[in-house]
Design a protein around this motif. Structure first.
Motif, PDB file in Angstrom:
ATOM      1  N   PRO A  32       9.201   0.347  -2.265  1.00 49.47           N
ATOM      2  CA  PRO A  32       8.486   0.182  -0.991  1.00 49.47           C
ATOM      3  C   PRO A  32       6.969   0.333  -1.093  1.00 49.47           C
ATOM      4  O   PRO A  32       6.228  -0.487  -0.545  1.00 49.47           O
ATOM      5  CB  PRO A  32       9.098   1.291  -0.114  1.00 49.47           C
ATOM      6  CG  PRO A  32      10.476   1.466  -0.656  1.00 49.47           C
ATOM      7  CD  PRO A  32      10.333   1.297  -2.142  1.00 49.47           C
ATOM      8  N   LYS A  33       6.493   1.346  -1.771  1.00 51.82           N
ATOM      9  CA  LYS A  33       5.051   1.549  -1.882  1.00 51.82           C
ATOM     10  C   LYS A  33       4.400   0.392  -2.634  1.00 51.82           C
ATOM     11  O   LYS A  33       3.305  -0.064  -2.282  1.00 51.82           O
ATOM     12  CB  LYS A  33       4.772   2.874  -2.597  1.00 51.82           C
ATOM     13  CG  LYS A  33       3.294   3.261  -2.625  1.00 51.82           C
ATOM     14  CD  LYS A  33       3.112   4.644  -3.238  1.00 51.82           C
ATOM     15  CE  LYS A  33       1.640   5.037  -3.271  1.00 51.82           C
ATOM     16  NZ  LYS A  33       1.451   6.407  -3.855  1.00 51.82           N
ATOM     17  N   LEU A  34       5.089  -0.105  -3.669  1.00 56.21           N
ATOM     18  CA  LEU A  34       4.554  -1.226  -4.440  1.00 56.21           C
ATOM     19  C   LEU A  34       4.563  -2.504  -3.611  1.00 56.21           C
ATOM     20  O   LEU A  34       3.613  -3.301  -3.672  1.00 56.21           O
ATOM     21  CB  LEU A  34       5.370  -1.410  -5.714  1.00 56.21           C
ATOM     22  CG  LEU A  34       4.860  -2.474  -6.697  1.00 56.21           C
ATOM     23  CD1 LEU A  34       3.465  -2.130  -7.192  1.00 56.21           C
ATOM     24  CD2 LEU A  34       5.824  -2.605  -7.874  1.00 56.21           C
ATOM     25  N   GLU A  35       5.626  -2.718  -2.833  1.00 61.36           N
ATOM     26  CA  GLU A  35       5.674  -3.907  -1.984  1.00 61.36           C
ATOM     27  C   GLU A  35       4.558  -3.890  -0.950  1.00 61.36           C
ATOM     28  O   GLU A  35       3.939  -4.930  -0.661  1.00 61.36           O
ATOM     29  CB  GLU A  35       7.034  -4.014  -1.286  1.00 61.36           C
ATOM     30  CG  GLU A  35       7.163  -5.273  -0.430  1.00 61.36           C
ATOM     31  CD  GLU A  35       8.503  -5.396   0.271  1.00 61.36           C
ATOM     32  OE1 GLU A  35       8.596  -6.190   1.232  1.00 61.36           O
ATOM     33  OE2 GLU A  35       9.460  -4.698  -0.134  1.00 61.36           O
ATOM     34  N   MET A  36       4.279  -2.732  -0.386  1.00 62.53           N
ATOM     35  CA  MET A  36       3.182  -2.629   0.571  1.00 62.53           C
ATOM     36  C   MET A  36       1.841  -2.893  -0.089  1.00 62.53           C
ATOM     37  O   MET A  36       0.925  -3.439   0.533  1.00 62.53           O
ATOM     38  CB  MET A  36       3.198  -1.249   1.236  1.00 62.53           C
ATOM     39  CG  MET A  36       4.340  -1.053   2.231  1.00 62.53           C
ATOM     40  SD  MET A  36       4.221   0.480   3.181  1.00 62.53           S
ATOM     41  CE  MET A  36       4.622   1.702   1.914  1.00 62.53           C
ATOM     42  N   ARG A  37       1.727  -2.534  -1.346  1.00 59.48           N
ATOM     43  CA  ARG A  37       0.471  -2.753  -2.083  1.00 59.48           C
ATOM     44  C   ARG A  37       0.282  -4.221  -2.457  1.00 59.48           C
ATOM     45  O   ARG A  37      -0.817  -4.770  -2.343  1.00 59.48           O
ATOM     46  CB  ARG A  37       0.477  -1.881  -3.350  1.00 59.48           C
ATOM     47  CG  ARG A  37      -0.668  -2.153  -4.334  1.00 59.48           C
ATOM     48  CD  ARG A  37      -2.005  -1.736  -3.746  1.00 59.48           C
ATOM     49  NE  ARG A  37      -3.060  -1.801  -4.743  1.00 59.48           N
ATOM     50  CZ  ARG A  37      -3.643  -2.924  -5.187  1.00 59.48           C
ATOM     51  NH1 ARG A  37      -3.253  -4.090  -4.691  1.00 59.48           N
ATOM     52  NH2 ARG A  37      -4.603  -2.881  -6.089  1.00 59.48           N
ATOM     53  N   LEU A  38       1.345  -4.881  -2.884  1.00 56.24           N
ATOM     54  CA  LEU A  38       1.251  -6.252  -3.377  1.00 56.24           C
ATOM     55  C   LEU A  38       1.505  -7.302  -2.304  1.00 56.24           C
ATOM     56  O   LEU A  38       1.004  -8.423  -2.406  1.00 56.24           O
ATOM     57  CB  LEU A  38       2.254  -6.472  -4.517  1.00 56.24           C
ATOM     58  CG  LEU A  38       2.054  -5.655  -5.791  1.00 56.24           C
ATOM     59  CD1 LEU A  38       3.192  -5.926  -6.772  1.00 56.24           C
ATOM     60  CD2 LEU A  38       0.716  -5.957  -6.440  1.00 56.24           C
TER      61      LEU A  38
END
Length: 264
Positions: free
Chosen positions: A70-76
């Protein structure tokens, strides 16, 4: 929970349930190195299958995706995250196939590979790329920075893969997942607007060639320039006489391009 992570979790869980009672479907979607040319879709579909005989395989893969995704998806962004995930899984499959053929393991060529591990390893690598000092709890007790966890997994996969300690685990697929994550981020960074602008601004003669510069330069009328611009004109003139056109920076070339049209 983010959109793509939720969809990936659901897809993996559904496939786990469906294929447990359908070994024919499981076989058609599994990646078998010797059959990849006649079943190319398995380069993608294998990523959504897990060992139907146990729950630990899918549990730990989905747990890692749940925590790091989730945190990576929000970043990318959702689209980019999905591309990263699938690319890591694809590169993991390719590395596994190449290693199997390199070892000329006749038995290994026909052993099916399944699991989201390579894709999840790509997510793990990307997470460590952006937040290397974030800590995770090993066995929910020992705090370890994510960058060291990636290094540890890399060494373990290399040692196990090269040492023949397989245990039914495709260690080079895991390494391929790391490689896929790294490659995707490198290509994405190289194609970003900031990288394109930097490349253009750092390239000598990106805007004008020497012939065009000469024409523009002759069109400038120093007497019509503002005193500040006239000083810049004189400075550039001295530089060109001493070092030539190739020594000009992009900023200096822009100056010539701007004032070569006769505007002061």
């Amino acid at each position: 929970m983010t959109r793509v992570v939720g969809q990936l979790l659901l897809a993996n869980l559904l496939m786990f349930v469906v294929t447990r009672g359908n070994l024919t479907l499981f076989s058609q979607l599994s990646l078998v190195p010797a059959q990849v040319l006649v079943k190319p879709w398995t380069l993608i579909t294998y990523q959504f299958l897990h060992d139907p005989g146990g729950f630990s395989h899918i549990f730990f893969n989905m747990l890692a995706l749940f925590f790091f995704g989730p945190k990576l998806e929000m970043r990318l962004g959702s689209g980019t995250f999905l591309k990263l995930y699938l690319t890591a899984g694809l590169v993991g499959a390719i590395v596994h196939i190449l290693w199997t053929f390199l070892m000329m393991s006749q038995g290994g060529l026909y052993v099916p590979m399944v699991g989201a591990s390579a894709a999840v390893y790509g997510v793990l690598f990307a997470y460590a790329r952006f937040w290397p000092r974030d800590r995770v709890l090993i066995w929910f007790v020992i705090p370890v920075q994510i960058r060291f966890l990636v290094i540890f997994f890399t060494l373990i996969s290399l040692w196990s893969g090269l040492g023949g300690v397989g245990g039914g685990v495709a260690h080079f697929a895991h390494l391929g997942g790391f490689l896929g994550g790294w490659l995707y981020l490198r290509v994405r960074a190289a194609r970003s607007p900031a990288a394109q602008f930097r490349k253009q601004s750092e390239s000598p003669g990106a805007s004008l060639g020497e012939r065009e510069l000469t024409v523009k330069w002759r069109q400038i009328e120093p007497a019509s320039l503002h005193p500040v611009n006239r000083d810049e004109y004189e400075r550039i003139s001295t530089k060109v006489k001493g070092l030539g056109w190739s020594a000009l920076t992009e900023r200096e070339r822009t100056f010539i391009e701007r004032f070569g049209g006769g505007f002061g």
